[in-house]
Design an enzyme around this catalytic site. Structure first.
Site, PDB file in Angstrom:
ATOM      1  N   CYS A  35      -5.243  -2.006   9.950  1.00  0.00           N
ATOM      2  CA  CYS A  35      -5.033  -1.551   8.575  1.00  0.00           C
ATOM      3  C   CYS A  35      -5.766  -0.257   8.295  1.00  0.00           C
ATOM      4  O   CYS A  35      -6.665   0.140   9.027  1.00  0.00           O
ATOM      5  CB  CYS A  35      -5.580  -2.585   7.583  1.00  0.00           C
ATOM      6  SG  CYS A  35      -4.647  -4.101   7.486  1.00  0.00           S
ATOM      7  N   CYS A  47      -6.534  -0.943   2.561  1.00  0.00           N
ATOM      8  CA  CYS A  47      -5.531  -2.009   2.502  1.00  0.00           C
ATOM      9  C   CYS A  47      -5.990  -3.130   1.576  1.00  0.00           C
ATOM     10  O   CYS A  47      -7.135  -3.559   1.608  1.00  0.00           O
ATOM     11  CB  CYS A  47      -5.241  -2.592   3.884  1.00  0.00           C
ATOM     12  SG  CYS A  47      -3.945  -3.846   3.825  1.00  0.00           S
ATOM     13  N   CYS A 105      -0.229  -3.159  10.102  1.00  0.00           N
ATOM     14  CA  CYS A 105      -0.077  -4.039   8.931  1.00  0.00           C
ATOM     15  C   CYS A 105       1.179  -3.632   8.177  1.00  0.00           C
ATOM     16  O   CYS A 105       1.466  -2.458   8.021  1.00  0.00           O
ATOM     17  CB  CYS A 105      -1.303  -3.882   8.039  1.00  0.00           C
ATOM     18  SG  CYS A 105      -1.139  -4.582   6.401  1.00  0.00           S
ATOM     19  N   CYS A 145      -0.027  -2.023   4.344  1.00  0.00           N
ATOM     20  CA  CYS A 145      -0.566  -0.666   4.141  1.00  0.00           C
ATOM     21  C   CYS A 145       0.059   0.343   5.094  1.00  0.00           C
ATOM     22  O   CYS A 145      -0.202   1.537   4.987  1.00  0.00           O
ATOM     23  CB  CYS A 145      -2.086  -0.669   4.258  1.00  0.00           C
ATOM     24  SG  CYS A 145      -2.694  -1.090   5.906  1.00  0.00           S
TER      25      CYS A 145
HETATM   26 ZN    ZN Z   1      -3.091  -3.482   5.865  1.00  0.00          ZN
END
Ligand code: ZN
Length: 359
Positions: free
Chosen positions: A38, A42, A69, A72
């Site tokens: 991330c 995030c 992820c 994000c």
């Molecule tokens: Zn994330």
């Protein structure tokens, strides 16, 4: 831990704890238990410190075998100018802190830009001022953009709205209804449905032209139609005859249930109160194989005392699997409730645990 960062790990950890968008692009953090990485900002649930690893670039973190992820999207945004990236970062920051008071002065202070410059560049990238963007988020003007569980920032940016402010002006038309009447099954709204037998019983999918609005399990087909009618009493329901779209979605879900693929990314049309929508969107950020508690959900939507309300929003979820309410457990690790029966919940969790291990 690695020491390839140009900042100390304490500083990196603090940035992750604060979800500090000012560090986005400077480093990435990966979570050993989920295999996901991330940006520092995030808004997904923070993992245990011992399970975090820090990396200086997307290339390095992906080489180490971590996946981006979905929330994000740390792998996106490599394109575009630095200036543009900064504006996306600012939009993300506003989105993640939309419940708080945000001023142009506080933004310019935080991102080290003059107010005039920030205002002008932001408008050039998003077609609206930071204030209009914040206002739109607070008034839920952007609901329709968020149906895939993506962030408003991503939706606005990737849709290439750029220098046009139409998206904001037309937000109400885009919803198909004005926010006041944005509720379940508006009169005459067309919903098509289909049913298939899965390893977990009969599954019915129903969709508007925007995406799936209903996914439920039952032992009998007839029960499912009754459930659909009860959820959307004013809508016009019609059985889908060979809809390629629904077929594809069923196929994707079937693959998923056989643990051959990850959860498919299917467009959703979620209807509910602002609070329910926040809970359901948060649920979509929970990684496979990493269930959370109802408390985590309440904290995740920044209403830590609303644990019961969060549990109740989970129980009212109309879209099984795709809004993964099965990934929420009681604080003591017990299963808690599940709208479609604890056997199904147990089976889904076992399936996802297996899938997560294979990565
Ligand atoms: Zn994330």
């Amino acid at each position: 831990m690695t020491s390839e960062l140009d900042i100390s790990e304490e500083e990196a950890l603090q940035a992750v704890r604060n979800r500090d968008a000012a560090y986005d692009g400077r480093f990435y953090f990966a979570v050993l238990t989920t295999g996901i990485y991330c940006r520092p900002s995030c808004s997904s649930r923070a993992a245990k410190v011992a399970n975090l690893r820090f990396f200086s670039s997307v290339h390095r973190v992906e080489s180490a075998g971590f996946r981006a992820c979905k929330r994000c999207k740390p792998d996106k945004q490599a394109h575009g100018s630095t200036e543009e990236n900064t504006m996306v970062m600012i939009a993300r920051y506003i989105e993640q802190n939309s419940d708080e008071r945000i001023t142009l002065a506080s933004l310019s202070d935080r991102f080290k830009l003059s107010s005039a410059h920030l205002q002008k560049s932001f408008k050039a990238v998003f077609g609206l001022s930071p204030r209009e963007f914040h206002h739109g988020l607070r008034q839920h003007h952007f609901k329709a953009l968020m149906r895939k569980g993506s962030s408003v920032t991503d939706a606005l940016y990737s849709a290439g709205y750029g220098s046009s402010s139409r998206v904001y002006e037309n937000a109400d038309q885009q919803l198909g209804m004005t926010p006041g009447s944005y509720k379940v099954g508006g009169a005459g709204e067309a919903i098509s449905y289909a049913c298939a037998k899965t390893s977990m019983g009969f599954l019915m999918l129903a969709a508007t032209d925007k995406g799936v609005c209903f996914a439920m399990f039952a032992d009998k087909k007839s029960d499912l139609l009754a459930l659909l009618k009860a959820e959307f009493p004013d809508a016009t329901l019609s059985r889908s005859s060979g809809s390629a779209q629904l077929d594809t979605w069923f196929l994707a879900i079937e693959h998923y249930l056989l643990a051959k693929t990850k959860m498919p990314d299917i467009p959703l049309d979620l209807r509910g109160s602002a609070f329910q929508l926040r809970v359901w969107r948060f649920l979509q950020t929970i990684a496979e194989g990493s269930p959370v508690s109802y408390r985590d959900v309440a904290e995740g939507i920044k209403q830590p005392s609303a644990i019961r309300a969060a549990a109740s929003a989970c129980a009212k979820n109309r879209v099984a699997l795709l809004v993964p309410c099965h990934r929420v457990l009681r604080a003591d690790g017990k299963l808690g409730g599940y709208r479609w029966g604890l056997d199904v919940k147990r089976e889904l969790l076992a399936l996802e645990k297996e899938y997560a291990c294979e990565l």
